[in-house]
Design a protein around this motif. Structure first.
Motif, PDB file in Angstrom:
ATOM      1  N   LYS A   1      78.888  66.613  76.754  1.00 31.72           N
ATOM      2  CA  LYS A   1      78.463  66.498  75.366  1.00 31.72           C
ATOM      3  C   LYS A   1      77.109  67.161  75.187  1.00 31.72           C
ATOM      4  N   VAL A   2      77.030  68.014  74.157  1.00 31.30           N
ATOM      5  CA  VAL A   2      75.785  68.684  73.800  1.00 31.30           C
ATOM      6  C   VAL A   2      75.384  68.171  72.426  1.00 31.30           C
ATOM      7  N   TYR A   3      74.144  67.745  72.296  1.00 31.16           N
ATOM      8  CA  TYR A   3      73.638  67.203  71.039  1.00 31.16           C
ATOM      9  C   TYR A   3      72.679  68.202  70.401  1.00 31.16           C
ATOM     10  N   LYS A   4      72.811  68.365  69.095  1.00 28.78           N
ATOM     11  CA  LYS A   4      71.872  69.169  68.320  1.00 28.78           C
ATOM     12  C   LYS A   4      71.083  68.181  67.472  1.00 28.78           C
ATOM     13  N   LEU A   5      69.761  68.250  67.578  1.00 27.19           N
ATOM     14  CA  LEU A   5      68.900  67.309  66.878  1.00 27.19           C
ATOM     15  C   LEU A   5      68.043  68.024  65.850  1.00 27.19           C
ATOM     16  N   SER A   6      67.866  67.398  64.723  1.00 21.67           N
ATOM     17  CA  SER A   6      66.895  67.849  63.724  1.00 21.67           C
ATOM     18  C   SER A   6      65.703  66.918  63.864  1.00 21.67           C
ATOM     19  N   LEU A   7      64.600  67.486  64.367  1.00 17.91           N
ATOM     20  CA  LEU A   7      63.425  66.684  64.659  1.00 17.91           C
ATOM     21  C   LEU A   7      62.327  66.933  63.633  1.00 17.91           C
ATOM     22  N   ASN A   8      61.582  65.884  63.328  1.00 20.78           N
ATOM     23  CA  ASN A   8      60.402  65.993  62.483  1.00 20.78           C
ATOM     24  C   ASN A   8      59.201  65.815  63.409  1.00 20.78           C
ATOM     25  N   VAL A   9      58.510  66.946  63.668  1.00 25.23           N
ATOM     26  CA  VAL A   9      57.354  66.924  64.564  1.00 25.23           C
ATOM     27  C   VAL A   9      56.108  67.161  63.720  1.00 25.23           C
TER      28      VAL A   9
END
Length: 113
Positions: free
Chosen positions: A84-92
């Motif tokens: 499983k590969v996860y794509k994340l939308s991060l708020n940095v």
């Protein structure tokens, strides 16, 4: 006098109801275009949206440890070569970034995904 008041209230109610009903009418052609875009996007990268709270603990730990101050706002998952590969939308710090990570918390470079 009561009848006049009730008549005016009924007329006002009908007016407001018809205005509300007209505002909710959607253009079916426009809806088809929007649905078509979503379908193309879904088949393009094969990621399916998942709840951020449902991410494996290893991913949550990696985000907290490696991306100091980052918050995962959205997440998607796909299966590639049995993993499983996860794509994340991060708020940095107020800036949005995309990152890829496996289920064990290992970051994946863009060309490896």
């Amino acid at each position: 006098m009561k009848k006049l008041g009730l008549t005016l209230m009924a007329a006002a109610g009908m007016f407001l109801f018809t205005q509300n009903a007209q505002a909710q009418v959607e253009d079916p052609e426009e809806m088809e275009q929007i649905e078509g875009v979503e379908e193309v996007q879904e088949t393009k990268d094969d990621y399916k949206e998942v709840d951020v709270l449902a991410l494996p603990q290893a991913i949550k730990d990696a985000v907290m440890t490696d991306m100091n101050g980052a918050v995962a706002e959205e997440a998607w998952v796909k299966e590639k070569d049995g993993k499983k590969v996860y794509k994340l939308s991060l708020n940095v710090d107020g800036e949005k970034k995309k990152a890829y990570i496996d289920s064990e918390g290992n970051w994946i470079e863009k060309e490896d995904k």
